[in-house]
Design a protein around this motif. Structure first.
Motif, PDB file in Angstrom:
ATOM      1  N   GLY A   1     -77.359 -44.678  33.627  1.00  0.00           N
ATOM      2  CA  GLY A   1     -76.689 -45.401  34.698  1.00  0.00           C
ATOM      3  C   GLY A   1     -75.231 -45.043  34.900  1.00  0.00           C
ATOM      4  N   ALA A   2     -74.655 -44.232  34.017  1.00  0.00           N
ATOM      5  CA  ALA A   2     -73.233 -43.866  34.123  1.00  0.00           C
ATOM      6  C   ALA A   2     -73.051 -42.687  35.072  1.00  0.00           C
TER       7      ALA A   2
ATOM      8  N   GLY B   1     -83.624 -36.229  36.860  1.00  0.00           N
ATOM      9  CA  GLY B   1     -82.932 -37.481  37.113  1.00  0.00           C
ATOM     10  C   GLY B   1     -81.423 -37.431  37.119  1.00  0.00           C
ATOM     11  N   ILE B   2     -80.830 -36.287  37.409  1.00  0.00           N
ATOM     12  CA  ILE B   2     -79.372 -36.196  37.547  1.00  0.00           C
ATOM     13  C   ILE B   2     -79.035 -36.258  39.037  1.00  0.00           C
ATOM     14  N   GLY B   3     -78.305 -37.289  39.422  1.00  0.00           N
ATOM     15  CA  GLY B   3     -77.870 -37.399  40.801  1.00  0.00           C
ATOM     16  C   GLY B   3     -76.646 -36.542  41.056  1.00  0.00           C
ATOM     17  N   VAL B   4     -76.650 -35.789  42.139  1.00  0.00           N
ATOM     18  CA  VAL B   4     -75.541 -34.904  42.497  1.00  0.00           C
ATOM     19  C   VAL B   4     -75.028 -35.297  43.877  1.00  0.00           C
ATOM     20  N   ASP B   5     -73.752 -35.670  43.950  1.00  0.00           N
ATOM     21  CA  ASP B   5     -73.125 -36.057  45.216  1.00  0.00           C
ATOM     22  C   ASP B   5     -71.868 -35.207  45.374  1.00  0.00           C
ATOM     23  N   GLN B   6     -71.848 -34.335  46.372  1.00  0.00           N
ATOM     24  CA  GLN B   6     -70.736 -33.399  46.545  1.00  0.00           C
ATOM     25  C   GLN B   6     -70.167 -33.496  47.955  1.00  0.00           C
ATOM     26  N   ARG B   7     -68.847 -33.514  48.053  1.00  0.00           N
ATOM     27  CA  ARG B   7     -68.165 -33.494  49.343  1.00  0.00           C
ATOM     28  C   ARG B   7     -67.232 -32.294  49.379  1.00  0.00           C
ATOM     29  N   ILE B   8     -67.327 -31.494  50.441  1.00  0.00           N
ATOM     30  CA  ILE B   8     -66.455 -30.338  50.647  1.00  0.00           C
ATOM     31  C   ILE B   8     -65.512 -30.672  51.789  1.00  0.00           C
ATOM     32  N   LEU B   9     -64.210 -30.618  51.522  1.00  0.00           N
ATOM     33  CA  LEU B   9     -63.202 -30.884  52.539  1.00  0.00           C
ATOM     34  C   LEU B   9     -62.077 -29.873  52.407  1.00  0.00           C
ATOM     35  N   VAL B  10     -61.156 -29.864  53.369  1.00  0.00           N
ATOM     36  CA  VAL B  10     -60.095 -28.866  53.405  1.00  0.00           C
ATOM     37  C   VAL B  10     -58.752 -29.543  53.600  1.00  0.00           C
ATOM     38  N   GLU B  11     -57.769 -29.127  52.812  1.00  0.00           N
ATOM     39  CA  GLU B  11     -56.369 -29.509  52.994  1.00  0.00           C
ATOM     40  C   GLU B  11     -55.555 -28.233  53.151  1.00  0.00           C
TER      41      GLU B  11
ATOM     42  N   ALA C   1     -74.474 -38.461  38.364  1.00  0.00           N
ATOM     43  CA  ALA C   1     -74.930 -39.775  37.911  1.00  0.00           C
ATOM     44  C   ALA C   1     -76.205 -39.613  37.097  1.00  0.00           C
ATOM     45  N   ASN C   2     -76.291 -40.376  36.007  1.00  0.00           N
ATOM     46  CA  ASN C   2     -77.482 -40.335  35.164  1.00  0.00           C
ATOM     47  C   ASN C   2     -78.496 -41.362  35.662  1.00  0.00           C
ATOM     48  N   ARG C   3     -79.512 -40.895  36.373  1.00  0.00           N
ATOM     49  CA  ARG C   3     -80.581 -41.766  36.864  1.00  0.00           C
ATOM     50  C   ARG C   3     -81.860 -41.590  36.069  1.00  0.00           C
ATOM     51  N   SER C   4     -81.740 -40.969  34.910  1.00  0.00           N
ATOM     52  CA  SER C   4     -82.903 -40.758  34.059  1.00  0.00           C
ATOM     53  C   SER C   4     -83.075 -41.946  33.107  1.00  0.00           C
ATOM     54  N   PRO C   5     -84.199 -42.041  32.397  1.00  0.00           N
ATOM     55  CA  PRO C   5     -84.412 -43.150  31.463  1.00  0.00           C
ATOM     56  C   PRO C   5     -83.801 -42.920  30.084  1.00  0.00           C
ATOM     57  N   ALA C   6     -82.990 -41.881  29.917  1.00  0.00           N
ATOM     58  CA  ALA C   6     -82.401 -41.580  28.605  1.00  0.00           C
ATOM     59  C   ALA C   6     -80.993 -41.037  28.775  1.00  0.00           C
TER      60      ALA C   6
END
Length: 345
Positions: free
Chosen positions: A329-330, A209-219, A230-235
């Protein structure tokens, strides 16, 4: 059997792939010196020279006999994408039998390949027209700096293809880990890679239940990896950690000098004095080193090394973020930077 070539001063022998070549004396160095005007590599023994086309390095066989493992093709100028009035970046996705849905990001310096589950290094060949290290046989891509002279090899694919990320926390007194490092065989974080206007994005969720959102960009010459957990687990997630690991290498040498230059940043000096910095300004980040093969995927086993630590070998750099407790939820965010500013283009 292909005969051994006998070298003479000032000549340009036509060296075939795998053929051996004998010099009158030992070479000053097995690394070719690029001649921009002749568009050939120069090899020297004492004050005498010869030229080779498309051979960046030779390997000692015996005495003064050497061999070349690179394909013999003309060394062409590095391609430059056509300028765009609206964007400096080109991105896209593609599908192959080997890799499924994968993505690329192209700038005037980098050709990046991201696998189906968010780690650098594609399992399938990139679409036609996107630069890869094809001179050395790679139609796939990881981190390829293609606008360099002489050409820089792919920094991920030569590094035994070790690159990926891990989430971990403690539950019931046990460690719970999930790893995404596709080219090393780990597919434990399900998700999907996609191409945005100027970034590659991966969105996935671990089995716990750990949400992972990753963006790879270049400067410019900086590769930015923006991560949100994100914590999507019940604990609550206790002792939550995120780790990114990467083994930088260049053709002909798996040994890299890795040095801790700041608490959260390391310098990798590869063969040919190619330098990449990797790390984070986030105060939760520390840097450790571990043997690259097999990869170490336990964030709790990676210990922060003091600034100034320097080690030469086949090691991977590990960036570990000690998140602590994450409530239900955090979410939390941080950024990892891979900086190629020291690489001449």
């Amino acid at each position: 059997m292909v005969p051994t070539i006998i070298v003479k001063h000032g000549q340009t022998p036509k060296l075939q792939h795998g053929q051996q070549i004998k010099f009158p004396a030992a070479l000053n160095t097995t690394e070719g010196e690029w001649d921009e005007k002749k568009r050939k590599y120069v090899y020297r023994w004492g004050t005498r020279i010869c030229f080779l086309v498309g051979i960046e390095r030779v390997y000692l066989v015996e005495g003064t006999t050497y061999s070349a493992t690179a394909p013999v093709i003309e060394q062409l100028p590095a391609p430059t994408p056509a300028p765009s009035p609206t964007t400096k970046v080109r991105t896209g996705t593609f599908t192959t039998l080997a890799g499924g849905l994968e993505a690329f990001l192209l700038t005037d310096f980098y050709s990046l390949g991201v696998g189906s589950l968010g780690s650098f290094g594609t399992a399938g060949a990139l679409p036609a027209g996107i630069p890869t290290d094809a001179e050395r046989g790679y139609l796939r891509s990881g981190i390829f700096c293609y606008a360099t002279a002489p050409l820089m090899g792919d920094a991920v694919l030569y590094g035994r293809s070790v690159e990926g990320f891990v989430t971990a926390h403690r539950a019931g007194g046990k460690k719970v880990q999930s790893a995404s490092a596709v080219l090393t065989g780990y597919h434990q974080i399900d998700g999907t890679v996609s191409a945005e206007a100027e970034a590659i994005r991966f969105v996935g969720t671990t089995d716990d239940g750990i949400g992972v959102d990753q963006r790879i960009l270049v400067e410019g010459k900086r590769i930015l990896i923006d991560v949100e957990l994100a914590n999507r687990s019940p604990a609550e997630l206790i002792d939550l950690r995120y780790m990114r690991l990467i083994d930088f290498d260049q053709p002909g040498a798996y040994e890299t000098v890795n040095e801790i230059v700041e608490r959260g940043r390391a310098r990798a000096t590869m063969a040919g004095d190619r330098v990449l910095l990797v790390g984070s300004d986030d105060p939760r980040a520390t840097i450790g080193l571990a043997i690259a093969v097999p990869p170490t995927l336990d964030p709790y086993a990676i210990k922060a090394l003091p600034v100034g630590t320097k080690r030469k070998g086949d090691d991977s750099i590990h960036i570990v973020f000690d998140i602590g407790t994450l409530a239900i939820g955090a979410s939390t965010r941080f950024r990892i930077v891979i900086d190629g500013s020291a690489i001449a283009s």
